[in-house]
Design a protein around this motif. Structure first.
Motif, PDB file in Angstrom:
ATOM      1  N   SER A  34      26.906 -81.203   9.402  1.00  9.41           N
ATOM      2  CA  SER A  34      25.493 -80.835   9.457  1.00  9.41           C
ATOM      3  C   SER A  34      24.581 -82.003   9.104  1.00  9.41           C
ATOM      4  CB  SER A  34      25.214 -79.654   8.530  1.00  9.41           C
ATOM      5  OG  SER A  34      25.455 -80.038   7.201  1.00  9.41           O
ATOM      6  N   ARG A  74      20.599 -83.397  10.229  1.00  9.56           N
ATOM      7  CA  ARG A  74      19.448 -83.105   9.363  1.00  9.56           C
ATOM      8  C   ARG A  74      18.192 -83.782   9.898  1.00  9.56           C
ATOM      9  NH1 ARG A  74      18.632 -86.383   4.021  1.00  9.56           N
ATOM     10  NH2 ARG A  74      18.108 -87.810   5.720  1.00  9.56           N
ATOM     11  N   LYS A  82      21.029 -78.282   4.649  1.00 16.25           N
ATOM     12  CA  LYS A  82      20.207 -79.341   5.233  1.00 16.25           C
ATOM     13  C   LYS A  82      18.846 -78.834   5.683  1.00 16.25           C
ATOM     14  CE  LYS A  82      23.884 -81.733   4.761  1.00 16.25           C
ATOM     15  NZ  LYS A  82      24.641 -80.603   4.189  1.00 16.25           N
ATOM     16  N   THR A  83      18.676 -77.512   5.722  1.00 19.82           N
ATOM     17  CA  THR A  83      17.460 -76.981   6.327  1.00 19.82           C
ATOM     18  C   THR A  83      16.221 -77.245   5.464  1.00 19.82           C
ATOM     19  OG1 THR A  83      17.875 -74.793   5.366  1.00 19.82           O
ATOM     20  CG2 THR A  83      18.713 -75.190   7.580  1.00 19.82           C
ATOM     21  N   ALA A 111      15.257 -80.933   5.572  1.00 22.65           N
ATOM     22  CA  ALA A 111      14.713 -81.245   6.905  1.00 22.65           C
ATOM     23  C   ALA A 111      13.295 -80.711   7.029  1.00 22.65           C
ATOM     24  CB  ALA A 111      15.604 -80.643   7.991  1.00 22.65           C
ATOM     25  N   HIS A 156      18.877 -86.123  -0.216  1.00 22.32           N
ATOM     26  CA  HIS A 156      17.776 -85.378   0.413  1.00 22.32           C
ATOM     27  C   HIS A 156      16.434 -85.656  -0.278  1.00 22.32           C
ATOM     28  CE1 HIS A 156      20.801 -83.556   2.758  1.00 22.32           C
ATOM     29  NE2 HIS A 156      21.197 -82.656   1.880  1.00 22.32           N
TER      30      HIS A 156
END
Ligand code: FES
Length: 566
Positions: free
Chosen positions: A94, A98, A125-126, A129, A278
């Motif tokens: 995933s 991203r 990852k959502t 992102a 992230h």
């Protein structure tokens, strides 16, 4: 540019904007909207529901609740689909996508007519992102997460993805769990909607998003199936309308101080190592850097207070019932920049207040009796990692913190899969396992493969942990003495590219060092023979290879940084 609002935003410019808006309204009316509805301010809702995202199973009912909140507050809610990413369903991983989701989401927020947006995310990852996208798009944004799954009662124990998945699988590999039993457990690990039920990446990112001010503190941990989750969605819709009347650009919430608060929270949670990459990417979109040396200083002065799997005992539903983020932040309030504001302009001090009326100290520890007196993550530097590497010390074995040994090297995931369980593999429990060629630029896309399996023949002997190192990531739900995110990565030609089986490597957590004990002449000779793997010829893979930054910079696409990364 015009200062048009609502449906009139971003109208196509054919030389006659009034006609463009007339055309847009007439097409919108084909969906049954009245003129009164179309004249309202617009709240976009980024819909990440997908049949290939089990974590987001509740997205339709959450969006319905967001719409209710928007309508009650006087806005027009318009949901739109974006890419959705769910960990187990993506190849090579995933993380490879991203930035594609961030690019997609940013473009759709910026291109379509909306005055504010509610971002419905959750799986690992959502949320990063979406926050990266919001920061760059500049449209006021509210983050809503789907919430964590509930633990399942199973034959006298509780199970939830995915720490228990790994625990059972490790026991299966070691021959302690039968085939029949592992199949029975398979259907009992993830039994409700929602994100992984432990303090993995999804939960850590939800807590970070709340700390930054993109959602109320309690909304980080409400279980996916609880009615309060729907009320949080309704409130997200109302919040978005408030933002239209009093706009706060997302970048205003992403500052040096708020990012430092997020780092403190990450540490106090004993949160996922992935969150560091992230957070660096989200901060990078606003020109804020995450400095690994500063991280070490924060780590040494931030206790781990939350006792959740994968490092502790509880599940996210326990964290929520124990007082959640308000309780945690209240406990570390002296370490935080309390003047950071949220979307409503409320300071962190106001949001924390006196803390919740009830705190379950079995789950959220007091400062005087922490899970650990120091933070969960440390950055390491040295000849093997000139730009840094990360160790989740809270998930590691302290007896392995100071360790010098011969290494056994695997050159990529295929080599790892081919040889790790080979009975002929020369490996002892004190060796260091190294995987290279799996960083952000690799074809593997920086997968969660850093939790290298213990070779079967050692697992059968009862070996539970070994020092493992790589340029890739580890699931936030995993545990072990695992050094990750080594930078520069092997594909970029970092020293990791030159490591060979038999070399000696030294890990020192006390000194924050990671060194390859090979003389310069030998390394120079190896470098002369080294060449990077061929780059992909086309498409997203080619763009990744050309533009992706290293882990300490968030592994974002260079051209998406402010000023195009110049
Ligand atoms: Fe979605 Fe773990 S697979 S959060």
């Amino acid at each position: 540019m015009t200062d048009a609002k609502g449906l009139g935003r971003n109208a196509a410019n054919y030389g006659d904007r009034d006609f463009a808006l007339y055309l847009r309204r007439s097409f919108a009316k084909s969906m049954g909207y009245s003129r009164e509805a179309l004249d309202r301010p617009v709240v976009g809702i980024a819909d990440t529901g997908s049949d290939l995202n089990n974590c987001h199973r509740t997205a339709p009912e959450l969006i319905e609740a967001v719409k209710r909140g928007v309508l009650m507050a006087g806005g027009l809610p318009l949901a739109f689909p974006t890419i959705s990413l769910c960990e187990p369903f993506l190849s090579p991983c995933s993380m490879h996508y991203r930035n594609l989701m961030a690019l997609d989401t940013e473009a759709m927020i910026a291109a379509q007519p909306m005055d504010a947006v509610v971002l419905v995310g959750g799986c690992d990852k959502t949320v990063p992102a979406q926050l990266m996208a919001a920061a760059s798009a500049g449209v006021p944004a509210v983050q809503l997460v789907v919430g964590p799954m509930s633990a399942n009662r199973f034959q006298g124990e509780r199970l939830a993805a995915c720490t228990d998945c790994r625990r059972y699988w490790a026991r299966y590999r070691a021959g302690e769990v039968s085939q029949a039993r592992i199949e029975e457990v398979e259907g009992s690990l993830a039994t409700t909607a929602g994100t992984c039920g432990v303090m993995g990446t999804a939960s850590t990112m939800a807590c970070i998003a709340a700390t930054l001010g993109f959602m109320p503190l309690e909304a980080a941990s409400i279980p996916a199936t609880h009615a309060d989750r729907l009320r949080a969605a309704e409130e997200a819709g109302a919040q978005a309308v408030r933002l239209i009347h009093k706009p706060v650009p997302p970048a205003a919430l992403i500052t040096e101080k708020s990012v430092e608060n997020a780092l403190r929270v990450l540490l106090a949670l004993g949160g996922s190592t992935n969150a560091l990459v992230h957070l660096a990417a989200i901060a990078g979109r606003c020109g804020v850097a995450v400095d690994y040396r500063r991280l070490n200083a924060l780590s040494d002065s931030t206790p781990v207070l939350v006792d959740l799997k994968p490092t502790g005992e509880g599940y996210m539903e326990d964290f929520h019932a124990a007082g959640g983020m308000r309780a945690l932040l209240h406990e570390i309030r002296d370490l935080l920049h309390l003047d950071c504001a949220d979307l409503d302009g409320r300071s962190l001090a106001e949001r924390i207040g006196d803390g919740p009326a009830f705190v379950d100290r079995a789950v959220i520890k007091p400062r005087g009796a922490p899970v650990s007196p120091v933070g969960g993550l440390v950055a390491l530097f040295g000849t093997l990692a000139p730009e840094g590497a990360i160790l989740k010390r809270s998930a590691a074995t302290p007896a392995l913190f100071e360790h010098e040994a011969r290494c056994v090297v695997f050159d990529g995931l295929e080599d790892l899969a081919r040889r790790i369980d080979d009975e002929a593999l020369e490996v002892t429990p004190s060796d260091i396992l190294i995987l290279k060629g799996a960083g952000p630029l690799s074809a593997a896309g920086m997968p969660e493969a850093g939790y290298l399996p213990i070779p079967k023949k050692l697992a059968r002997q009862g070996v539970k942990d070994m020092v493992r190192m790589s340029d890739c990531r580890m699931s936030g739900t995993a545990f072990g003495t695992v050094v990750l995110h080594i930078a520069p990565e092997a594909v970029a030609g970092g020293p990791l590219a030159l490591v060979e089986t038999g070399d000696r490597v030294r890990l020192s957590v006390a000194e924050r060092r990671l060194d390859l004990l090979v003389d310069e002449a030998t390394l120079a000779a190896r470098r002369a023979r080294w060449s990077p793997p061929p780059a992909p010829a086309r498409g997203w893979d080619a763009l990744v290879r050309r533009e992706v930054l290293q882990a300490p910079q968030g592994a974002d696409l260079r051209f998406l940084l402010p000023g195009g990364g110049a």
